[in-house]
Write a protein that holds these residues in place. Sequence first.
Motif, short mmCIF file in Angstrom:
data_model
loop_
_atom_site.label_atom_id
_atom_site.label_comp_id
_atom_site.label_asym_id
_atom_site.label_seq_id
_atom_site.Cartn_x
_atom_site.Cartn_y
_atom_site.Cartn_z
N THR A 243 0.85 -1.18 0.00
CA THR A 243 0.00 0.00 0.00
C THR A 243 0.89 1.24 0.00
O THR A 243 2.10 1.14 0.20
N SER A 244 0.29 2.39 -0.21
CA SER A 244 1.10 3.61 -0.35
C SER A 244 1.60 4.10 1.00
O SER A 244 0.99 3.88 2.05
N ALA A 245 2.74 4.82 0.95
CA ALA A 245 3.29 5.42 2.16
C ALA A 245 2.35 6.46 2.74
O ALA A 245 2.27 6.64 3.96
N SER A 249 1.03 6.48 6.50
CA SER A 249 1.31 7.65 7.33
C SER A 249 0.04 8.19 7.98
O SER A 249 0.04 8.58 9.15
N VAL A 250 -1.05 8.22 7.20
CA VAL A 250 -2.32 8.69 7.77
C VAL A 250 -2.83 7.72 8.84
O VAL A 250 -3.32 8.14 9.89
N LEU A 251 -2.70 6.42 8.57
CA LEU A 251 -3.16 5.43 9.55
C LEU A 251 -2.37 5.51 10.85
O LEU A 251 -2.91 5.21 11.93
N VAL A 288 -3.55 16.50 6.39
CA VAL A 288 -3.49 17.31 5.17
C VAL A 288 -2.05 17.46 4.70
O VAL A 288 -1.77 17.42 3.50
N VAL A 289 -1.12 17.64 5.65
CA VAL A 289 0.30 17.74 5.29
C VAL A 289 0.76 16.47 4.58
O VAL A 289 1.43 16.51 3.54
N ILE A 290 0.41 15.32 5.14
CA ILE A 290 0.84 14.03 4.57
C ILE A 290 0.28 13.85 3.17
O ILE A 290 0.99 13.50 2.22
N ILE A 291 -1.03 14.11 3.02
CA ILE A 291 -1.67 13.94 1.71
C ILE A 291 -1.15 14.98 0.72
O ILE A 291 -0.88 14.67 -0.44
N LEU A 296 4.93 15.66 -3.77
CA LEU A 296 6.36 15.90 -3.62
C LEU A 296 7.12 14.59 -3.47
O LEU A 296 8.18 14.39 -4.06
N THR A 297 6.55 13.65 -2.69
CA THR A 297 7.22 12.37 -2.45
C THR A 297 7.39 11.56 -3.73
O THR A 297 8.41 10.93 -3.96
#
Length: 314
Positions: A243-245, A249-251, A288-291, A296-297
Amino acid sequence: MNMRSNRALLTGAALAIAVLAVSSSAPLIAFAAAPALAIAFWRNALSAAVLTPVTLGPRRAELRGLLRGGNRDGLFCVLAGVALAAHFATWMPSVQLGSVATATALVATQPVWQGLIAAAQGRRPSKAAWTGIGLAVAGAAWATGADITVSPQAVLADVLALIGGMAAAVYTALGERVRARTSTTTYTWACYGTCAVVLLIVCLTLKTPLHGYAVTTWLAILAVVAGAQLLGHSMFNYALHHTSATTVSVLILLETPGAALLAWVWLEQQPRLATLPGLALLLSGVAVVIIGSRRLTTRRPPAATLTETAEPTP
């Protein structure tokens, strides 16, 4: 049931176990009748000991190359370990000094500081990420302001947790320079080992007792090592293959309500109502920062994402 369905079920189970494992960290630290610095030392020393057979066995050649003179990766591993020590030396005392819910939420601001570090390095965050940073900072200010009415100790705990989040971001930023060329096991062993040495020096300097605890305290320390430190992050790393980072990160943010619930049920530590709106705003901002940083990632080399290099914190 096809292979894809089986993989999805395994990934979901791994993520559920990981969230539960890391959520137990803060309540166990608050429960343990031992100095926070001592718990931090044993957490890293025992974890490094568990990883030693693999690092000195199958990974011996890689470790030898890492320690070779002139190899900057070895230096960055040491610096990352120092940053990790700063993270544990600030966040873990904050858990014992203040509220588990607030300390866990404030240290979760790591992606915010990570975004600011990226901006300083010339990797400009997206507009959504900047919006999230603003929301997270406002939420942190709200929660900390609410604690001013409680006690100076509660405010100190908030400040320490924020510093812990900053230190975790520095740890991650340093790790990005190494992870593209170094395996997770070797990098983790080097960081945990360095962190343990730094914390041992701090404990000896401050004459912090490292033994003589009750059996229940040792069991709590071992539970932190086996749960949050080894099992939790291992499951997150497994899930990253499927699954995506960003999703992972959100989880990870679910650790905050999970830790708060465990502290409420187990330690009878009811979250302060005045801080809840601020904590909710903070966590929304971090999400919101992570998404917002996902774009950028994806433009960077995939070898070192935020979640792959982070400890974690908690």
